[in-house]
Design an enzyme around this catalytic site. Structure first.
Site, PDB file in Angstrom:
ATOM      1  N   LYS A   1       0.840  -1.204   0.000  1.00  0.00           N
ATOM      2  CA  LYS A   1       0.000   0.000   0.000  1.00  0.00           C
ATOM      3  C   LYS A   1       0.875   1.255   0.000  1.00  0.00           C
ATOM      4  CE  LYS A   1      -3.234   1.867   3.449  1.00  0.00           C
ATOM      5  NZ  LYS A   1      -2.560   3.153   3.469  1.00  0.00           N
TER       6      LYS A   1
ATOM      7  N   LYS B   1       7.476   0.831   1.400  1.00  0.00           N
ATOM      8  CA  LYS B   1       8.066   0.068   0.285  1.00  0.00           C
ATOM      9  C   LYS B   1       9.400   0.644  -0.176  1.00  0.00           C
ATOM     10  CE  LYS B   1       4.748   0.955  -2.526  1.00  0.00           C
ATOM     11  NZ  LYS B   1       3.840   1.626  -1.603  1.00  0.00           N
TER      12      LYS B   1
ATOM     13  N   LYS C   1       4.902   8.366  -7.460  1.00  0.00           N
ATOM     14  CA  LYS C   1       5.621   9.234  -6.498  1.00  0.00           C
ATOM     15  C   LYS C   1       7.097   9.403  -6.893  1.00  0.00           C
ATOM     16  CE  LYS C   1       4.532   7.847  -2.140  1.00  0.00           C
ATOM     17  NZ  LYS C   1       4.978   7.410  -0.802  1.00  0.00           N
TER      18      LYS C   1
ATOM     19  N   ASP D   1      -1.735  -0.310  -4.164  1.00  0.00           N
ATOM     20  CA  ASP D   1      -3.098   0.034  -3.738  1.00  0.00           C
ATOM     21  C   ASP D   1      -4.105  -0.405  -4.779  1.00  0.00           C
ATOM     22  OD1 ASP D   1      -1.364   1.979  -2.251  1.00  0.00           O
ATOM     23  OD2 ASP D   1      -3.307   2.459  -1.381  1.00  0.00           O
TER      24      ASP D   1
HETATM   25  P1  ADP Z   1       5.985   3.886   0.284  1.00  0.00           P
HETATM   26  O1  ADP Z   1       7.145   3.772  -0.638  1.00  0.00           O
HETATM   27  O2  ADP Z   1       5.341   2.573   0.586  1.00  0.00           O
HETATM   28  O3  ADP Z   1       4.977   4.894  -0.164  1.00  0.00           O
HETATM   29  P2  ADP Z   1       7.900   5.096   2.088  1.00  0.00           P
HETATM   30  O4  ADP Z   1       9.019   4.125   2.031  1.00  0.00           O
HETATM   31  O5  ADP Z   1       8.045   6.342   1.288  1.00  0.00           O
HETATM   32  O6  ADP Z   1       6.526   4.397   1.704  1.00  0.00           O
HETATM   33  O7  ADP Z   1       7.665   5.405   3.606  1.00  0.00           O
HETATM   34  C1  ADP Z   1       6.665   6.319   4.052  1.00  0.00           C
HETATM   35  C2  ADP Z   1       7.179   7.055   5.284  1.00  0.00           C
HETATM   36  O8  ADP Z   1       7.256   6.155   6.381  1.00  0.00           O
HETATM   37  C3  ADP Z   1       8.565   7.645   5.056  1.00  0.00           C
HETATM   38  O9  ADP Z   1       8.562   8.988   5.466  1.00  0.00           O
HETATM   39  C4  ADP Z   1       9.463   6.785   5.941  1.00  0.00           C
HETATM   40  O10 ADP Z   1      10.442   7.556   6.563  1.00  0.00           O
HETATM   41  C5  ADP Z   1       8.534   6.241   7.010  1.00  0.00           C
HETATM   42  N1  ADP Z   1       8.950   4.898   7.444  1.00  0.00           N
HETATM   43  C6  ADP Z   1       8.828   3.760   6.731  1.00  0.00           C
HETATM   44  N2  ADP Z   1       9.288   2.697   7.428  1.00  0.00           N
HETATM   45  C7  ADP Z   1       9.707   3.184   8.620  1.00  0.00           C
HETATM   46  C8  ADP Z   1      10.272   2.579   9.789  1.00  0.00           C
HETATM   47  N3  ADP Z   1      10.480   1.260   9.883  1.00  0.00           N
HETATM   48  N4  ADP Z   1      10.596   3.394  10.830  1.00  0.00           N
HETATM   49  C9  ADP Z   1      10.374   4.721  10.748  1.00  0.00           C
HETATM   50  N5  ADP Z   1       9.842   5.349   9.683  1.00  0.00           N
HETATM   51  C10 ADP Z   1       9.493   4.598   8.622  1.00  0.00           C
HETATM   52 MG    MG Z   2       7.437   4.667  -2.462  1.00  0.00          MG
END
Ligand code: ADP
Ligand code: MG
Length: 272
Positions: free
Chosen positions: A9, A14, A40, A131
């Site tokens: 999601k 991810k 993104k 998603d």
């Molecule tokens: P996605 O790629 O799934 O959209 P992201 O990797 O960009 O998600 O992560 C979303 C937010 O959550 C980021 O700002 C990241 O710093 C935070 N985040 C993700 N995993 C962790 C974790 N294990 N501990 C702290 N923050 C996290």
């Molecule tokens: Mg991402």
């Protein structure tokens, strides 16, 4: 070569997990291809110099208008990252216009035309928004790019709903050789009861590869020009967990991964 696809999601972690996995593999001297498949387009930001690279869709508008795929070189599509990781981002249309999945399909067609996956990589990591499992977002499953699917979840219901849907598309494309290697539980709350997640994994016919802890080292690394955590804070709990996950993903074998058994929506919402 191992082709790994990280699904989940939006906002689940991810890209954070995928970029750190690619970094672990590159630090182990593996030749890595990292491909962001999310409008993104920030999956590779931590693998280059902290800036967003030109996306495939941007390149498509700029280059493909005047040349056809046959005249392109793989180097037209890739940006070399700090650790020698080859990086690409599909990108997406302007918000509100067009279809993001189409960009992924187009990019994968170009990869195929250029024989990019035959480029001598040890590992490819695709980071794909899950998603909406429309045709475009499922393109890595359809076109034989994927082998091992890893789904990032949290303890939240909607993250599990997305995972259940992704498991449906893995089941659909299992005849392409795609298999569900397991789930990564990127926990929001360290005190959560892990048994529910384990039950969910069992119900959909898979396992939890790793419980990744919430760790402020992730945020600190993001503010430090998006360096990866395994480089910036190698002794952090997050980095240790990611190193363990990286090894586990490589060691999963197809024969240990049955076709997933996702729930239908009524069962999912009916409680389990
Ligand atoms: P996605 O790629 O799934 O959209 P992201 O990797 O960009 O998600 O992560 C979303 C937010 O959550 C980021 O700002 C990241 O710093 C935070 N985040 C993700 N995993 C962790 C974790 N294990 N501990 C702290 N923050 C996290
Ligand atoms: Mg991402």
């Amino acid at each position: 070569m191992q082709n790994i696809v990280i699904f989940g999601k939006g906002g689940i972690g991810k890209s954070t997990i995928a970029a750190n996995l690619s970094t672990v593999y590159a630090l182990q001297k593996r030749k890595v291809l990292h491909v962001g498949c999310d409008p993104k387009h920030d999956s590779t930001v931590g693998l280059v110099d902290g800036s967003l690279i030109e996306t495939f869709m941007e390149k498509h508008a700029r280059i493909f208008g005047v040349r056809d795929h046959g005249e392109l070189k793989a180097s037209d599509l890739l940006v070399k990252g700090r650790l020698g990781i080859d990086c690409a981002e599909a990108g997406g249309p302007e918000p509100g216009v067009g279809c993001a999945g189409r960009g992924i399909s187009l990019m994968l067609e170009a990869f195929q035309d250029l024989g990019l996956l035959k480029g001598g990589y040890d590992v490819s990591v695709f980071d794909v928004l899950g998603d909406v499992v429309c045709g475009g977002f499922a393109a890595p499953l359809r076109k034989g790019f994927a082998e091992k699917i890893v789904i990032v979840v949290s303890e939240e219901l909607m993250a599990l709903y997305a995972a259940n849907n992704i498991a449906k598309s893995v089941r659909t494309y299992s005849s392409n050789g795609v298999y569900l290697a397991g789930l990564v539980a990127n926990l929001k709350d360290g005190k959560v009861d892990r048994r529910r997640l384990e039950k969910f994994a069992k119900l959909i016919g898979t396992r939890i590869l790793e419980f990744v802890p919430r760790d402020q080292a992730v945020r600190e690394a993001e503010f430090a020009r998006h360096k990866t955590v395994v480089e910036r804070s190698p002794r952090s709990a997050f980095a240790k967990s990611l190193k363990s996950l990286a090894a586990k993903i490589l060691s999963v074998r197809r024969e240990d991964c049955p076709v997933p058994t996702p729930m239908d929506d009524r069962r999912f919402y009916g409680g389990w």
